[in-house]
Structures are given as C-alpha cells and as structure tokens.
Write a protein that holds these residues in place. Structure first.
Motif, PDB file in Angstrom:
ATOM      1  N   SER A 129      -6.186  -5.451   5.463  1.00  0.00           N
ATOM      2  CA  SER A 129      -5.139  -5.483   5.092  1.00  0.00           C
ATOM      3  C   SER A 129      -5.193  -7.210   4.452  1.00  0.00           C
ATOM      4  N   LYS A 143      -1.783  -4.201  -3.671  1.00  0.00           N
ATOM      5  CA  LYS A 143      -2.260  -2.813  -4.151  1.00  0.00           C
ATOM      6  C   LYS A 143      -3.079  -1.978  -5.095  1.00  0.00           C
ATOM      7  N   THR A 147      -5.998  -2.122  -1.378  1.00  0.00           N
ATOM      8  CA  THR A 147      -6.083  -2.322   0.502  1.00  0.00           C
ATOM      9  C   THR A 147      -5.271  -1.065   0.998  1.00  0.00           C
ATOM     10  N   ASP A 148      -5.190  -1.508   2.520  1.00  0.00           N
ATOM     11  CA  ASP A 148      -4.742  -0.392   3.229  1.00  0.00           C
ATOM     12  C   ASP A 148      -3.786  -1.113   3.515  1.00  0.00           C
ATOM     13  N   ARG A 149      -3.149  -1.725   3.889  1.00  0.00           N
ATOM     14  CA  ARG A 149      -1.932  -2.888   4.786  1.00  0.00           C
ATOM     15  C   ARG A 149      -1.997  -3.881   4.052  1.00  0.00           C
ATOM     16  N   ILE A 150      -0.827  -5.336   4.195  1.00  0.00           N
ATOM     17  CA  ILE A 150      -0.985  -6.077   3.758  1.00  0.00           C
ATOM     18  C   ILE A 150      -0.673  -7.043   4.480  1.00  0.00           C
ATOM     19  N   ALA A 179       6.581  -2.811  -1.016  1.00  0.00           N
ATOM     20  CA  ALA A 179       4.817  -2.995  -0.357  1.00  0.00           C
ATOM     21  C   ALA A 179       5.309  -1.160   0.006  1.00  0.00           C
ATOM     22  N   LEU A 184       1.375   0.669   0.474  1.00  0.00           N
ATOM     23  CA  LEU A 184       1.051  -0.134   2.055  1.00  0.00           C
ATOM     24  C   LEU A 184       1.334  -0.125   2.532  1.00  0.00           C
TER      25      LEU A 184
END
Length: 239
Positions: A129, A143, A147-150, A179, A184
């Motif tokens: 993240s 993105k 990455t998988d998340r923010i 997102a 994301l």
C-alpha cells in the motif's frame, strides 16, 4: 465492513519513556486482537523512538490478524520487512526526524523508485500500500507503480471536519472513486477518531481498512482499551 487496524506505536512510546518492558508491546497487541482489532499496525523509525525493530520481529511471532508494517523504505526498513514478511507493507515518505507522517508520496515524481519497491515486496508475497494525498493524479500515479492498495492521508480531512465536513471530505470521495475505477484497494489513516470516523467511512466508497493509533490509544486512557476498540468498531459497523 471496513476493518480496524490498531497502531500500537504509542504503547511503545510509553514503554520507552520509562525503560523496561511496561507496558508490554507484544501483550498489548495480543489483547487488542482479543478485544476485536482486525489488524495490528506498527511504524518503526530509524531512531526507534517508539516501535523498535526487535518489537517487529517479536510481534511477527504472535499477531494472528493482519500485520501491517508502515514506514519510510530505507535499506534497513526494506530488510526488516522482507525478513518478517507481514501481510501488508505501507510505504510512507516521512523524514527521519518527522514527529509524525505529514504528507503522502508524489507518485509521479517518484514513480520509478516506487515501482522498484513495489516489485521488491510483491516478489515476497507481501501486499503493498502506498500512502498518498487525496489527489486524482497522485492516485493514478500510484496505479502505475503496480501497488495493490493506497492509503489516503486523512489529516486534512480531520483538520477541517468540525468547520465544514462536506468540504473536508469532497476530495477524498473523488480520490476514492478514482481508486475504485482503477481497481486499487483503499485504506485510510491519520487523525481519524471517534468524532470523524463514521462520517468518513459512510462517504468513502470501497474503504477496506483504517489504521488508527494516537486517537485510539488516547481514548483508551479514559475508556479502557477493550471498550475503546469496541467503540471504534461500532463506528465502522454502523455504516
């Protein structure tokens, strides 16, 4: 329901102020899970003024929910995370002397660096993240790193919440929509508390997790840790 990850840095701050091992960081993490926390977050800094690197190794042996390590990815941090292999690593661009995190990544300016970091951690099966401000272009840049998340940096929301909560949350709603459209995962944290948490969770689409430390531990001084965790969980469950 949005998951609650309890940041236990302030427990370590209290311990370090006196020396010894009281309060016991590992015991508090275990109790927080027993009281309903769905994750444990730590943020080791180079000077180890609160969470120590050994704490992170000790916690890895006992945390049974989601273990999230956040911090500035210098060489020592990278080595620690790769050794521990937590469920999630959250990359935060705080300076070594920062009192607390005070800004997200410029994912456009640091795109190559972040991309390399994301690849490094994901190769070990660690979810990544990136800590970012509520800015559409920054989210889009995140993105592109893979990455998988923010994690949305929510201090600006908290600072304006009491004056104009609709305006305070507007940029966060838009960033969350971007997102979601990009696929994301979405986390949030910083200065969320019992006053502003529910409104935030109600209005942010796709919010998976909040990480809360300072406010929750401060509330626990009055309400007790078990009751406080349940209070935060109720704010999220009522959304």
């Amino acid at each position: 329901m949005t998951r609650l990850s309890v940041n236990i840095n302030k427990i370590a701050t209290l311990r370090n102020a006196r020396g010894g091992n009281n309060p016991n960081v590992v015991r508090v993490a275990q109790d927080a899970e027993r009281f309903g926390a769905q994750g444990i977050t730590v943020h080791p800094r180079p000077d180890e003024r609160h969470i120590r690197y050994q704490d992170v190794l000790d916690l890895k042996e006992v945390v049974t929910t989601e273990f999230n390590i956040e911090g500035n990815p210098d060489e020592r941090f990278i080595e620690l995370v790769k050794r521990v292999r937590p469920d999630q690593v959250t990359l935060v661009p705080d300076a070594p002397d920062a009192i607390t995190s005070n800004a997200g990544w410029d994912t456009l300016r640091h795109a190559d660096h972040l991309r390399r970091l994301v690849d490094t951690f994901k190769s070990d099966g660690i979810r990544v993240s990136i800590f970012v401000d509520a800015n559409e272009r920054i989210v889009e840049g995140a993105k592109a790193t893979g990455t998988d998340r923010i994690e949305l940096y929510t201090e600006p929301y908290a600072a304006e919440f009491y004056d104009n909560r609709e305006h305070a949350i507007a940029s966060f709603v838009q960033a969350a929509r971007v997102a979601n459209d990009l696929g994301l995962g979405l986390n949030a944290g910083h200065d969320l508390n019992l006053d502003n948490l529910r409104y935030f969770a109600e209005n942010i689409p796709g919010l998976l997790e909040v990480s809360i430390g300072h406010a929750l531990i401060s509330d626990a001084l009055y309400f007790g840790l078990e009751n406080t965790i349940q209070m935060y969980l109720r704010e999220l469950s009522n959304v």
